[in-house]
Design a protein around this motif. Sequence first.
Motif, mmCIF file in Angstrom:
data_model
loop_
_atom_site.group_PDB
_atom_site.id
_atom_site.type_symbol
_atom_site.label_atom_id
_atom_site.label_comp_id
_atom_site.label_asym_id
_atom_site.label_seq_id
_atom_site.Cartn_x
_atom_site.Cartn_y
_atom_site.Cartn_z
ATOM 1 N N GLN A 230 0.829 -1.203 0.000
ATOM 2 C CA GLN A 230 0.000 0.000 0.000
ATOM 3 C C GLN A 230 0.865 1.255 0.000
ATOM 4 O O GLN A 230 0.615 2.191 -0.760
ATOM 5 C CB GLN A 230 -0.929 0.009 1.215
ATOM 6 C CG GLN A 230 -2.062 -0.983 1.129
ATOM 7 C CD GLN A 230 -2.870 -1.024 2.407
ATOM 8 O OE1 GLN A 230 -2.358 -0.820 3.504
ATOM 9 N NE2 GLN A 230 -4.159 -1.300 2.264
ATOM 10 N N ASN B 173 -3.816 -0.081 -12.718
ATOM 11 C CA ASN B 173 -3.564 -1.247 -11.874
ATOM 12 C C ASN B 173 -2.329 -2.006 -12.359
ATOM 13 O O ASN B 173 -1.477 -2.406 -11.560
ATOM 14 C CB ASN B 173 -4.789 -2.165 -11.882
ATOM 15 C CG ASN B 173 -4.568 -3.438 -11.103
ATOM 16 O OD1 ASN B 173 -4.348 -3.399 -9.906
ATOM 17 N ND2 ASN B 173 -4.601 -4.573 -11.778
ATOM 18 N N ARG C 135 -8.099 -1.894 -3.587
ATOM 19 C CA ARG C 135 -9.412 -1.946 -2.923
ATOM 20 C C ARG C 135 -9.283 -1.475 -1.477
ATOM 21 O O ARG C 135 -10.106 -0.687 -0.995
ATOM 22 C CB ARG C 135 -9.978 -3.361 -2.978
ATOM 23 C CG ARG C 135 -11.446 -3.420 -2.653
ATOM 24 C CD ARG C 135 -12.058 -4.771 -2.967
ATOM 25 N NE ARG C 135 -11.389 -5.369 -4.127
ATOM 26 C CZ ARG C 135 -10.983 -6.632 -4.202
ATOM 27 N NH1 ARG C 135 -11.189 -7.450 -3.221
ATOM 28 N NH2 ARG C 135 -10.373 -7.100 -5.256
ATOM 29 N N GLY C 136 -8.224 -1.930 -0.785
ATOM 30 C CA GLY C 136 -8.006 -1.500 0.595
ATOM 31 C C GLY C 136 -7.739 -0.006 0.695
ATOM 32 O O GLY C 136 -8.255 0.673 1.593
ATOM 33 N N ASN D 182 -4.959 -5.353 -7.266
ATOM 34 C CA ASN D 182 -6.383 -5.058 -7.108
ATOM 35 C C ASN D 182 -6.800 -5.080 -5.646
ATOM 36 O O ASN D 182 -7.556 -4.225 -5.191
ATOM 37 C CB ASN D 182 -7.237 -6.051 -7.905
ATOM 38 C CG ASN D 182 -7.659 -5.496 -9.236
ATOM 39 O OD1 ASN D 182 -7.841 -4.294 -9.388
ATOM 40 N ND2 ASN D 182 -7.822 -6.366 -10.207
ATOM 41 N N VAL D 183 -6.312 -6.066 -4.894
ATOM 42 C CA VAL D 183 -6.625 -6.167 -3.475
ATOM 43 C C VAL D 183 -6.053 -4.958 -2.729
ATOM 44 O O VAL D 183 -6.724 -4.355 -1.882
ATOM 45 C CB VAL D 183 -6.086 -7.493 -2.878
ATOM 46 C CG1 VAL D 183 -6.226 -7.529 -1.370
ATOM 47 C CG2 VAL D 183 -6.790 -8.680 -3.517
ATOM 48 N N VAL D 184 -4.816 -4.593 -3.043
ATOM 49 C CA VAL D 184 -4.171 -3.438 -2.416
ATOM 50 C C VAL D 184 -4.980 -2.173 -2.708
ATOM 51 O O VAL D 184 -5.276 -1.382 -1.800
ATOM 52 C CB VAL D 184 -2.714 -3.290 -2.908
ATOM 53 C CG1 VAL D 184 -2.115 -1.954 -2.488
ATOM 54 C CG2 VAL D 184 -1.856 -4.442 -2.393
ATOM 55 N N GLN E 194 -3.614 -9.202 -9.701
ATOM 56 C CA GLN E 194 -4.662 -9.585 -8.755
ATOM 57 C C GLN E 194 -4.351 -9.024 -7.365
ATOM 58 O O GLN E 194 -5.233 -8.498 -6.690
ATOM 59 C CB GLN E 194 -4.810 -11.116 -8.687
ATOM 60 C CG GLN E 194 -5.316 -11.742 -9.963
ATOM 61 C CD GLN E 194 -4.218 -11.961 -11.015
ATOM 62 O OE1 GLN E 194 -3.044 -11.648 -10.821
ATOM 63 N NE2 GLN E 194 -4.616 -12.495 -12.158
ATOM 64 N N SER E 195 -3.088 -9.142 -6.947
ATOM 65 C CA SER E 195 -2.693 -8.599 -5.647
ATOM 66 C C SER E 195 -2.811 -7.078 -5.634
ATOM 67 O O SER E 195 -3.233 -6.485 -4.639
ATOM 68 C CB SER E 195 -1.262 -9.008 -5.298
ATOM 69 O OG SER E 195 -1.183 -10.403 -5.110
#
Length: 153
Positions: free
Chosen positions: A48, A63, A82-83, A78-80, A75-76
Amino acid sequence: MEDRVPVPSPHPAEDVTEHVGYRLKRASVALRTAMDKVLREHDLTVPQYSCLELLDEQPGLSNADLARGTFVTRQSANVVLRGLKDAGLITRPTSADHGRALPVHLTPAGRQRLHAARSAVYAIEERMIKAIPPRRLAALLADLDTMTDALGE
């Protein structure tokens, strides 16, 4: 059990702990551990924080750009992202105006969190580089770049 055929070492080394790769990994783990600790105080992870740094320098990255720049999969990333979005630190449109890339930007809260965390991270880097003579820093950085280039990265 098969006999092991000895493989010559790429340079003189008594054991694996004297290999360049081992030393680089050891330094990387030490850096990551120190960063994890201080970034926890800012409610951020290393990926992050890395995204925030990249976005501060280059607003509007996608992204895919952020994944490459932070050394994680899409994919990772995207998770970062999103957070970071859920925390109100970035903005990211739900659809693209053209193409498929969704440009990401820091919010004022994201910029503020980054600046607070940056001083803690920079203090870690300062501790690292103070351990070597200043005249050797440029050579160290050049050597690291040369090794990266030799591996085709």
